[in-house]
Design an enzyme around this catalytic site. Structure first.
Site, PDB file in Angstrom:
ATOM      1  N   ASP A  28      26.760  20.502  41.961  1.00 22.66           N
ATOM      2  CA  ASP A  28      26.004  19.413  41.345  1.00 22.66           C
ATOM      3  C   ASP A  28      24.650  19.171  41.982  1.00 22.66           C
ATOM      4  O   ASP A  28      23.757  18.609  41.343  1.00 22.66           O
ATOM      5  CB  ASP A  28      26.830  18.120  41.314  1.00 22.66           C
ATOM      6  CG  ASP A  28      27.304  17.653  42.677  1.00 22.66           C
ATOM      7  OD1 ASP A  28      27.273  18.457  43.620  1.00 22.66           O
ATOM      8  OD2 ASP A  28      27.705  16.488  42.787  1.00 22.66           O
ATOM      9  N   GLU A  51      30.835  31.948  47.047  1.00 22.37           N
ATOM     10  CA  GLU A  51      29.557  32.007  47.771  1.00 22.37           C
ATOM     11  C   GLU A  51      29.500  33.163  48.767  1.00 22.37           C
ATOM     12  O   GLU A  51      28.434  33.744  48.971  1.00 22.37           O
ATOM     13  CB  GLU A  51      29.294  30.687  48.493  1.00 22.37           C
ATOM     14  CG  GLU A  51      28.917  29.536  47.575  1.00 22.37           C
ATOM     15  CD  GLU A  51      30.099  28.761  47.026  1.00 22.37           C
ATOM     16  OE1 GLU A  51      29.887  27.769  46.294  1.00 22.37           O
ATOM     17  OE2 GLU A  51      31.258  29.155  47.346  1.00 22.37           O
ATOM     18  N   HIS A 114      29.881  13.054  48.677  1.00 16.34           N
ATOM     19  CA  HIS A 114      30.770  14.215  48.771  1.00 16.34           C
ATOM     20  C   HIS A 114      29.985  15.407  49.335  1.00 16.34           C
ATOM     21  O   HIS A 114      28.764  15.468  49.241  1.00 16.34           O
ATOM     22  CB  HIS A 114      31.353  14.549  47.402  1.00 16.34           C
ATOM     23  CG  HIS A 114      30.329  14.884  46.358  1.00 16.34           C
ATOM     24  ND1 HIS A 114      29.524  13.942  45.778  1.00 16.34           N
ATOM     25  CD2 HIS A 114      29.971  16.072  45.801  1.00 16.34           C
ATOM     26  CE1 HIS A 114      28.720  14.520  44.904  1.00 16.34           C
ATOM     27  NE2 HIS A 114      28.968  15.814  44.899  1.00 16.34           N
ATOM     28  N   HIS A 115      30.683  16.347  49.892  1.00 12.59           N
ATOM     29  CA  HIS A 115      30.128  17.552  50.531  1.00 12.59           C
ATOM     30  C   HIS A 115      29.430  17.236  51.861  1.00 12.59           C
ATOM     31  O   HIS A 115      28.819  18.134  52.459  1.00 12.59           O
ATOM     32  CB  HIS A 115      29.158  18.312  49.628  1.00 12.59           C
ATOM     33  CG  HIS A 115      29.745  18.815  48.356  1.00 12.59           C
ATOM     34  ND1 HIS A 115      31.097  18.956  48.161  1.00 12.59           N
ATOM     35  CD2 HIS A 115      29.145  19.217  47.201  1.00 12.59           C
ATOM     36  CE1 HIS A 115      31.316  19.418  46.933  1.00 12.59           C
ATOM     37  NE2 HIS A 115      30.157  19.577  46.330  1.00 12.59           N
ATOM     38  N   GLY A 414      29.741  44.536  60.251  1.00 12.75           N
ATOM     39  CA  GLY A 414      31.104  45.023  60.035  1.00 12.75           C
ATOM     40  C   GLY A 414      32.061  44.009  59.445  1.00 12.75           C
ATOM     41  O   GLY A 414      33.213  43.919  59.868  1.00 12.75           O
ATOM     42  N   ASP A 445      41.989  49.882  50.612  1.00 18.59           N
ATOM     43  CA  ASP A 445      42.848  48.955  49.881  1.00 18.59           C
ATOM     44  C   ASP A 445      42.946  47.598  50.566  1.00 18.59           C
ATOM     45  O   ASP A 445      43.066  46.555  49.907  1.00 18.59           O
ATOM     46  CB  ASP A 445      44.247  49.554  49.671  1.00 18.59           C
ATOM     47  CG  ASP A 445      44.915  49.977  50.973  1.00 18.59           C
ATOM     48  OD1 ASP A 445      44.198  50.303  51.945  1.00 18.59           O
ATOM     49  OD2 ASP A 445      46.160  50.016  51.023  1.00 18.59           O
ATOM     50  N   ASN A 473      45.465  53.664  51.737  1.00 21.97           N
ATOM     51  CA  ASN A 473      46.246  54.222  52.843  1.00 21.97           C
ATOM     52  C   ASN A 473      47.197  53.168  53.417  1.00 21.97           C
ATOM     53  O   ASN A 473      47.512  53.188  54.603  1.00 21.97           O
ATOM     54  CB  ASN A 473      45.333  54.805  53.932  1.00 21.97           C
ATOM     55  CG  ASN A 473      44.168  53.889  54.265  1.00 21.97           C
ATOM     56  OD1 ASN A 473      44.209  52.695  53.972  1.00 21.97           O
ATOM     57  ND2 ASN A 473      43.141  54.445  54.869  1.00 21.97           N
ATOM     58  N   GLY A 475      47.229  49.719  53.917  1.00 17.46           N
ATOM     59  CA  GLY A 475      46.931  48.709  54.931  1.00 17.46           C
ATOM     60  C   GLY A 475      45.672  48.975  55.718  1.00 17.46           C
ATOM     61  O   GLY A 475      44.811  49.751  55.314  1.00 17.46           O
ATOM     62  N   GLU A 479      42.353  49.304  61.937  1.00 14.36           N
ATOM     63  CA  GLU A 479      42.964  48.421  62.926  1.00 14.36           C
ATOM     64  C   GLU A 479      44.197  49.086  63.545  1.00 14.36           C
ATOM     65  O   GLU A 479      44.440  48.957  64.755  1.00 14.36           O
ATOM     66  CB  GLU A 479      43.360  47.087  62.275  1.00 14.36           C
ATOM     67  CG  GLU A 479      42.285  46.437  61.424  1.00 14.36           C
ATOM     68  CD  GLU A 479      41.094  45.936  62.220  1.00 14.36           C
ATOM     69  OE1 GLU A 479      41.027  46.189  63.432  1.00 14.36           O
ATOM     70  OE2 GLU A 479      40.210  45.305  61.618  1.00 14.36           O
TER      71      GLU A 479
END
Length: 566
Positions: A28, A51, A114-115, A414, A445, A473, A475, A479
């Site tokens: 708004d 956003e 608000h916000h 990254g 994925d 692959n 997952g 990591e």
């Protein structure tokens, strides 16, 4: 038309710089501003899914067109975008972040709107953005507003960093003189100090004249700060071998006969590593020496004769020359560099890394090694290639780009999921420049699940120049390689990825799933598939722990670094 609204003035200025798509979400406090987009010829509102994705999309658009605009609303909207804005700051991407803020009267009365945080402080979010902005403006006066907007646009473009503009809702409909638009924004760089630049040029030429085995190393900021032409002319004039870093990939025409490959410290191909590290002079252009860009800081030059050209300074060995900007310095060097080359210098052949996929029976399961070697044969001139943090960003280093290719990869910041949004921005920029220019995304994925909603924007705008390769692959493989191979926190809920395009109501689209060498070869030999006439998603099924060799090595280094006690 003697006067225009301030909102229209903003978008007319952006239109003058060929920024014709505005990213963001309505709220708004920015709705009146958004009305003005439709008053500017050929300008459109992308209308993103959230956003954060909008910030990523603006980043991708800017990497093609040198500037982008993101519009969010006060507080909730702007904070959602800040991760994307932070990435643009880290990676030198020109971005104007316009925030619709409450009216000046509301701010003065410290209303409990608000916000807000409920404390009457309307500048707190502006202050949050200060540290990830080249400059900021919190506009409060209609008379100075046009010059403030011009200043902010200029700084975003020239310095290739995000800039924050807070625009109160009550100001966007106020009028300013239309004649102000007749004077273009001055986008020229401040001239280098002549004496400092002369000293730089003479010293560099002296080092060149003494070098028997010099190289040129190109990094990300050569592209970001518009020095690709100067780099190419430097290579042509000197015939020195030229290499890139992972972030610098596409900063050099890889079809050039003097291109030697990608240097990543200890993770480099042995021939590339030997060629770079045996140099007796390194001319470094636009370096961003992050861990993943340098093989965890494993550069091992045998020489101290290193010249670093940066966007705002030049460094020669241990001497720093503040304000000697690389674009002007390189242009000055080019005038006489050919004559400075050591007469005994011999332009030996550069490393020739063969990119031929090892033959395999058609039924052989696909691997990362085969994919990244084979994909080079499918790329074509002018492609925009977007690679996600993870296996894709490391795998693409093994490929060879054709002429006029643009690579987008967020190696320094990254942020997982960045590329889905960036792909949207790049695709919309490509549509404006050449509808037949292909935009090719490689995303894992796991990463896809963070920002998948933005595929809806591709569908909405019928970005049929786009290819989405989802590397499945099972997952977070990057990591798993660093830590927690079998840990459940590296698992993801499997999705039926090929249902995403119909879910988002794509019109002209194609979906495919491949898992063997034969299926990949057939796809890359299909002329119809190579034609960008529909939105395509290809799910590439890969083994869970399969990864490019350089990522496996990097993961071991990263794990050790994370566990280090001192």
């Amino acid at each position: 038309m003697s006067e225009v609204t301030l909102g229209r003035y903003l978008f007319e200025r952006l239109h003058q710089l060929e920024v014709n798509t505005i990213f963001g979400l309505p709220g708004d406090f920015n709705l009146s501003l958004l009305d003005k987009i439709y008053e500017v010829e050929n300008m459109k509102w992308a209308g993103n899914a959230n956003e954060l994705n909008a910030a990523y999309a603006a980043d991708g658009y800017s990497r093609i067109k040198r500037l982008a605009c993101l519009v969010t609303t006060f507080g909730v909207g702007e904070l959602s975008a800040l991760n994307g804005v932070g990435g643009a700051y880290a990676e030198h991407v020109g971005l104007l972040h316009v925030v619709g803020v409450p009216s000046i009267a509301s701010q003065a009365k410290q209303l409990l709107l608000h916000h807000t945080l409920g404390n009457g402080d309307f500048t707190v979010f502006h202050r949050m953005s200060n540290n990830i902005s080249q400059t900021t403006a919190f506009i409060s006066d209609i008379h100075s507003a046009p010059s403030e907007i011009d200043r902010c646009i200029r700084d975003a473009y020239v310095y290739q960093r995000p800039v924050y503009v807070g625009l109160p809702a009550n100001l966007v409909d106020l009028k300013v003189p239309a004649s102000l638009l007749d004077t273009p924004i001055d986008l020229t760089l401040k001239p280098n100090d002549p004496e400092a630049q002369d000293e730089v040029i003479e010293t560099v030429k002296q080092l060149i004249s003494q070098a028997a085995n010099p190289i040129i190393l190109v990094d990300a900021c050569a592209s970001r700060h518009d020095c690709k032409l100067e780099v190419e002319q430097l290579v042509d004039a000197t015939q020195f071998p030229v290499f890139t870093t992972p972030m610098g990939k596409s900063g050099v025409n890889e079809a050039h006969p003097r291109f030697g490959g990608v240097y990543v410290g200890t993770l480099s191909h042995p021939e590339v590593k030997a060629a770079v590290e045996s140099a007796d002079l390194v001319l470094s252009v636009g370096a961003l020496l992050s861990d993943f860009n340098t093989g965890s800081f494993s550069y091992s030059y045998k020489t101290k004769n290193i010249v670093e050209f940066h966007s705002d300074y030049t460094k020669i060995r241990q001497a720093t020359f503040p304000g000697v900007q690389m674009k002007e310095a390189l242009q000055s060097l080019l005038k006489t560099v050919k004559q400075a080359v050591n007469p005994s210098y011999v332009a030996l052949p550069v490393p020739s890394v063969k990119l031929i996929a090892s033959p395999a029976p058609p039924a052989t399961p696909l691997t990362q090694e085969y994919l990244w070697t084979k994909v080079s044969s499918w790329f074509r001139d002018g492609d925009i290639i977007v690679t996600e943090t993870g296996t894709s960003a490391f795998g693409i280093v093994q490929s060879r780009f054709p002429s006029n290719t643009v690579g987008i990869s967020q190696v320094l910041w990254g942020s997982i999921g960045f590329t889905v949004g960036a792909c949207v921005g790049a695709a919309m920029a490509a549509q404006e420049l050449d509808p037949n220019r292909r935009v090719i995304l490689f995303v894992g994925d796991g990463s896809l699940q963070l920002t998948v909603q933005e595929i809806s924007t591709l569908c909405k705008w019928e970005c049929n120049n786009t290819y989405l390769f989802v590397l499945n692959n099972d997952g977070y493989t990057i990591e798993r390689l660093i830590h927690g191979e079998t840990a459940s926190y590296n698992d993801i809920q499997p999705w039926n990825n090929l249902q995403l395009l119909p879910l988002f109501n794509a019109k002209e689209y194609e979906t495919l799933r491949i898992s063997t060498v034969g299926e990949l070869n057939k796809l890359f030999n299909d002329k119809a598939f190579a034609t960008p006439d529909k939105l395509r998603m290809v799910e590439v099924m890969l083994p869970r722990m399969d990864a490019p060799a350089n990522l496996v090595a990097q993961a071991k280094i990263s794990e050790a670094t994370n566990a280090a006690q001192d």
